[in-house]
Design a protein around this motif. Structure first.
Motif: not given
Length: 500
Positions: A367, A357-364
């Motif tokens: 990640h 959740w702490q990662v930007s949505p487009e990179y989840r």
């Protein structure tokens, strides 16, 4: 969440190392690793006396590492010494000098060293059935493990500092030497060898061999934990390891391991000839992890190390009151035909569902790929990591196309199954915002070719177009003709089940 920090200072023959652990008590993760290249074992092929310069450097290294551990406020610290210290004629002098600094060194004998190494493997593979080989500078420990229990063990004077003559020997000759040492060490009590079992590899030199095998075979994932080598790999790599220039050009073998690599490979080729293992399995768990495992209560030792590790990480990274286990129970009715191995990975995906959740949505999704492939996950290899990665990627928006690395590590059908887990998790994350509050008041049912999601009581208000779209995609992936959200207004599931 305050981690319980534990540490071990390992005074070996090639180096002195501090490892500090935190995280799950059952599956501790190294958070600090430092070694000092002090070769106490250099004396083993000479007069068995540690020279004064080496002695002073060793005491200085021990003092520094001990102070570092103190500054990290570890809750438990053990300082151990192995072959070089116990065999050196002035080994007791090292112990005395450390004691003057307030540092207690436990000089463990070969039997205790072997058993601790075996416990290290059991800590990661509770049902292990095979052999353990722990190769250090001064000795080789061999342990038979059967159904997760320690059996025969032996410590042999076959460390990398002592086996230079093996370098140019054929595997058959090396095997004969190993057998002679086994006979000498055990006498009438034979170390029985049963062919066709896994052989677990511990030690930096053998890990370097695994790195080289990864390079030669172009293996796509450079994670040593539970990397599998075929039994013929040592013999196949012998010629390459004897060519120092060629090995250096690969840039995958640490410079400090280059000199010992040919001898370690020859030794392993002899082991392959003598033990005839089904395969070799590289382990990053060894004597230090075995010592930590031995401290645990029996109930803690019986926990699944993988589940313990991912549950700890999932709880640490979760936004809300942790509900990873409840999520696993919620999606379980959709996947009743999963094998026990796949069920275990499915549970792991649920336990880690809220980790991005702490990662930007487009990179989840990306990640999640790296998190699953590269994380400190015990007892699983590259194949299982790829399946876990596919599930977490799907949970965070990845579509049907998979990164090439996943297709290299797992079968397409396994990735598609993992995608279904991920879609179910993704639905849960949208249904109640990832809080887990709706899990007890909703359930899945299949009716007339449709996948139904039933919402009870006030939870019927959670229905939305986004929820319906995610449910529909899950239904299609599972082979249902459609999907439907069904509401039971007024009463909660608990009220209806226990009415009257």
């Amino acid at each position: 969440m305050t981690p319980n920090r534990r540490a071990v200072i390992d005074i070996g023959s090639n180096s002195i190392r501090l490892v500090v652990y935190a995280g799950s008590v059952r599956s501790p993760v190294p958070i600090y690793n430092e070694k000092s290249r002090v070769s106490l074992g250099a004396c083993l092929n000479g007069d068995s006396v540690i020279d004064e310069d080496t002695m002073e450097r060793a005491v200085g290294a021990i003092a520094r590492l001990h102070r570092v551990a103190e500054m990290m406020e570890v809750d438990w610290l053990r300082v151990i010494a192995t072959a070089a210290t116990r065999e050196a004629r002035n080994g007791p002098e090292l112990v005395k000098r450390a004691a003057k600094l307030g540092i207690k060194i436990d000089v463990i004998d070969g039997q205790a060293e072997a058993l601790a190494s075996g416990m290290g493997i059991i800590s990661e593979h509770p049902d292990a059935d095979g052999y353990v080989g722990d190769l250090g500078g001064g000795s080789l420990e061999l342990v038979r493990i059967k159904n997760g229990q320690l059996k025969e063990s032996v410590s042999l004077p076959l460390g990398t500092l002592r086996i230079g003559e093996f370098r140019n020997m054929a595997a058959k000759q090396v095997a004969q030497h190993i057998q002679q040492h086994l006979t000498t060490a055990n006498g009438d009590d034979k170390f029985l060898i049963e062919p066709g079992l896994p052989f677990y590899l511990i030690g930096g030199s053998w890990r370097s061999l695994a790195r080289l095998h990864m390079f030669v075979t172009e293996f796509p994932l450079a994670v040593l934990s539970n990397y599998r080598l075929p039994s013929e790999a040592p013999a196949d790599l012998l010629e390459l390891t004897r060519n120092a220039t060629a090995v250096a050009e690969t840039k995958v073998v640490p410079s400090g391991r280059m000199a010992a690599l040919p001898d370690a490979t020859s030794l392993l080729a002899g082991i392959a000839r003598l033990f005839q293992p089904s395969h070799f399995l590289t382990s990053i768990s060894g004597i230090r992890e075995g010592l930590l495992f031995g401290k645990l209560k029996k109930a803690e030792q019986r926990e699944d190390p993988l589940i313990a590790a991912v549950r700890f990480e999932g709880k640490r990274l979760s936004r809300f009151s942790y509900h990873g286990d409840a999520l696993a129970d919620w999606i379980a009715p959709l996947f009743t035909t999963d094998s026990p191995e796949m069920e275990r990975l499915r549970q792991c995906a649920c336990l880690l569902a809220d980790s991005a959740w702490q990662v930007s949505p487009e990179y989840r999704a990306t990640h999640s790929l790296n998190f699953a492939l590269d994380g400190s996950w015990p007892s699983i290899g590259p194949h299982e990591r790829a399946i876990l990665a596919a599930a977490l990627m799907a949970a965070h928006g990845q579509k049907n196309s998979w990164p090439t690395i996943l297709l290299q590590l797992a079968e397409h059908r396994e990735l598609m199954k993992a995608m279904q887990w991920g879609l179910a998790i993704r639905l849960a994350l949208r249904l109640d915002g990832g809080s887990g509050a709706a899990l007890t008041e909703s359930r899945f049912e299949a009716d007339a070719g449709k996948l139904q999601l039933t919402l009870n009581g006030d939870f019927a208000r959670l229905r939305s177009g986004s929820v319906e779209r995610r449910l529909d995609r899950l239904a299609i992936s599972l082979g249902h003709g459609g999907s439907e959200v069904v509401s039971f207004g007024g009463q909660s599931l608990r009220q209806r089940l226990f009415k009257g």
